[in-house]
Design a protein around this motif. Structure first.
Motif, PDB file in Angstrom:
ATOM      1  N   LYS A  85       0.834  -1.209   0.000  1.00  0.00           N
ATOM      2  CA  LYS A  85       0.000   0.000   0.000  1.00  0.00           C
ATOM      3  C   LYS A  85       0.865   1.253   0.000  1.00  0.00           C
ATOM      4  O   LYS A  85       0.598   2.223  -0.713  1.00  0.00           O
ATOM      5  N   ASN A  89       0.318   2.819  -3.883  1.00  0.00           N
ATOM      6  CA  ASN A  89      -0.703   3.866  -3.961  1.00  0.00           C
ATOM      7  C   ASN A  89      -0.212   5.205  -4.502  1.00  0.00           C
ATOM      8  O   ASN A  89      -0.940   5.874  -5.238  1.00  0.00           O
ATOM      9  N   SER A  92      -0.575   4.805  -8.184  1.00  0.00           N
ATOM     10  CA  SER A  92      -1.786   4.112  -8.638  1.00  0.00           C
ATOM     11  C   SER A  92      -2.286   4.608  -9.986  1.00  0.00           C
ATOM     12  O   SER A  92      -2.738   3.820 -10.820  1.00  0.00           O
ATOM     13  N   TYR A  98      -4.825  -0.190  -7.012  1.00  0.00           N
ATOM     14  CA  TYR A  98      -5.130   0.586  -5.814  1.00  0.00           C
ATOM     15  C   TYR A  98      -5.288  -0.373  -4.633  1.00  0.00           C
ATOM     16  O   TYR A  98      -5.866  -1.453  -4.782  1.00  0.00           O
ATOM     17  N   CYS A 100      -6.681  -0.540  -0.671  1.00  0.00           N
ATOM     18  CA  CYS A 100      -7.468   0.142   0.363  1.00  0.00           C
ATOM     19  C   CYS A 100      -7.473  -0.683   1.644  1.00  0.00           C
ATOM     20  O   CYS A 100      -7.178  -1.874   1.645  1.00  0.00           O
ATOM     21  N   GLU A 113     -12.355   5.032   0.895  1.00  0.00           N
ATOM     22  CA  GLU A 113     -11.248   4.951  -0.062  1.00  0.00           C
ATOM     23  C   GLU A 113     -11.743   4.434  -1.409  1.00  0.00           C
ATOM     24  O   GLU A 113     -11.360   4.951  -2.477  1.00  0.00           O
ATOM     25  N   ILE A 117     -11.708   6.300  -5.163  1.00  0.00           N
ATOM     26  CA  ILE A 117     -11.105   5.679  -6.346  1.00  0.00           C
ATOM     27  C   ILE A 117     -12.128   5.584  -7.474  1.00  0.00           C
ATOM     28  O   ILE A 117     -11.817   5.815  -8.651  1.00  0.00           O
ATOM     29  N   THR A 121     -11.853   6.741 -11.412  1.00  0.00           N
ATOM     30  CA  THR A 121     -11.759   5.728 -12.462  1.00  0.00           C
ATOM     31  C   THR A 121     -13.063   5.501 -13.219  1.00  0.00           C
ATOM     32  O   THR A 121     -13.050   4.867 -14.283  1.00  0.00           O
ATOM     33  N   SER A 157      -8.114  -3.057  -9.365  1.00  0.00           N
ATOM     34  CA  SER A 157      -7.489  -2.562 -10.592  1.00  0.00           C
ATOM     35  C   SER A 157      -8.419  -1.565 -11.260  1.00  0.00           C
ATOM     36  O   SER A 157      -9.633  -1.578 -11.035  1.00  0.00           O
ATOM     37  N   SER A 158      -7.865  -0.725 -12.109  1.00  0.00           N
ATOM     38  CA  SER A 158      -8.671   0.260 -12.825  1.00  0.00           C
ATOM     39  C   SER A 158      -9.612  -0.399 -13.821  1.00  0.00           C
ATOM     40  O   SER A 158     -10.521   0.248 -14.350  1.00  0.00           O
TER      41      SER A 158
END
Length: 405
Positions: A85, A89, A92, A98, A100, A113, A117, A121, A157-158
């Protein structure tokens, strides 16, 4: 009918409960090496693979061991997730990964968190929060196995893939249990039974997540009554021993022996041109071979996590003190390879990947003849040369040891 997110628990791990702290000198190196390993996986396999790896209890334990933590203790979970983390981060937006949550009060910050995000995203924040809460509820409340959760980490993940790594503690038998979750896709909970609600049978499994979840309760009870043979095929289970020292029975000696042979007996100069890693000595080569396997090895390679402690030892001195100088060299080699790969220069990355393959090939016909205790004894005797260090202090030259009288 109550519709819930489908959650797939990919495995669990039972660990001896250890207290203590990770000293700053080790925490900093764990963060750097962890980031370099994750970046190498991203370059080679992509974001989904990072999420999948973290959802595997065996790979996670191997990662913690190669990062210099105690190879089998409960502290691996907290320290590895804290290190990742801290290092991931800040990057990221670039990496698309990411992390959390965390231990204690930090676990309760997971929902906020995740929502932040999601705003960045475009992911569905409410679904992510729901997944986080459900995974905790199932392990902490619906599954009453005597372990109370105190750590909850949500890795995202994004692309929307996520994993949960969380850990509970049992005061009754001084053990901790780690639970791994992996989302492959969303399903109806009642239409697709939870394949990972499995553990030591301590009575009826109760689902207390919703009063009207009668179908869910019936489904969970059906799983408890299922054939053990069927359940074993669907879940991974890692149980670590109580003894702190690393014993021969904890390690695949054929695999370890081939690594030591490669590093100690086969001169690095024989394949320097292949590795493209100038100036690498045998001891760093040993660590790099194990790190290479953590990055490029297949799941079957992680059945003996203790073996990876032979890369960088352990902070309590088991199997030997952390060789800080070797640790730093390993980080440097891997970081340079990753940076080169990002701009299309993959020679160093391919060299590290080849190192894993060389060790694997050597292993096929290898007959282990190593004296396990002597291997550890030699590592400890040479520790001072490599900047050996534990939570108790730095290793000294033999003639610098304090005399008792």
């Amino acid at each position: 009918m109550l519709i819930l997110l489908a959650l797939k628990r990919s495995g669990s791990a039972d660990l001896p409960l250890h207290y203590g702290h990770v000293p700053p000198w080790l925490a900093q190196r764990m963060a750097k090496l962890g980031l370099a390993i994750v970046e190498a996986i991203l370059v080679e396999y992509g974001r989904a693979e990072v999420i999948r790896r973290l959802s595997s209890p065996f790979w996670f334990q191997s990662l913690g061991a190669v990062m210099g933590m105690d190879w089998h203790s409960s502290g691996i979970t907290t320290s590895v997730m804290g290190a990742l983390k801290k290092s991931i981060n800040p990057l990221s937006a670039e990496l698309g990964i990411y992390i959390c949550g965390g231990k204690g009060k930090f676990s309760r910050e997971t929902p906020s968190e995740l929502l932040r995000i999601a705003d960045k995203t475009g992911l569905n924040g409410n679904e992510l929060v729901r997944a986080s809460k459900l995974s905790a509820k199932v392990d902490n409340t619906a599954i009453q196995d005597g372990f109370q959760l105190y750590l909850h980490s949500f890795i995202l993940s994004s692309d929307g893939d996520w994993a949960v790594v969380q850990q509970g503690m049992s005061n009754a038998n001084a053990t901790a249990r780690r639970y791994h979750w992996h989302s492959e896709h969303l399903k109806s909970f009642v239409e697709e039974p939870h394949t990972g609600i499995c553990g030591i049978n301590q009575g009826k499994i109760l689902n207390l997540t919703a009063n009207e979840a009668n179908i869910t309760r019936q489904t969970m009870m059906e799983i408890t009554a299922a054939s053990p043979v069927k359940m074993i095929a669907e879940i991974q289970k890692l149980v670590m021993p109580n003894h702190h020292d690393v014993k021969a029975k904890d390690v695949d000696l054929k695999r370890l022996g081939s690594i030591l042979w490669l590093a100690q007996e086969k001169q690095p100069a024989d394949f320097e041109s292949l590795l493209l890693l100038e100036g690498m000595g045998p001891r760093t080569l040993q660590s790099m071979a194990l790190v290479s396997e953590v990055i490029y090895g297949t799941p079957s390679r992680f059945s003996d996590p203790a073996r990876y402690s032979f890369a960088h030892g352990g902070k309590d001195g088991h199997p030997f003190p952390v060789p800080v100088n070797v640790f730093d060299e390993t980080i440097s080699v891997l970081q340079k390879a990753v940076e080169k790969a990002k701009i299309g220069e993959t020679d160093k990355q391919l060299a590290i990947k080849s190192l894993h393959q060389i060790a694997k090939n050597a292993e096929q016909d290898f007959i282990p003849n190593l004296d396990f205790e002597k291997v550890i004894e030699k590592e400890r005797a040479d520790s001072w040369q490599h900047g050996g260090r534990t939570v108790f202090g730095k290793e000294k030259r033999p003639n610098e040891q304090l005399k008792l009288f």
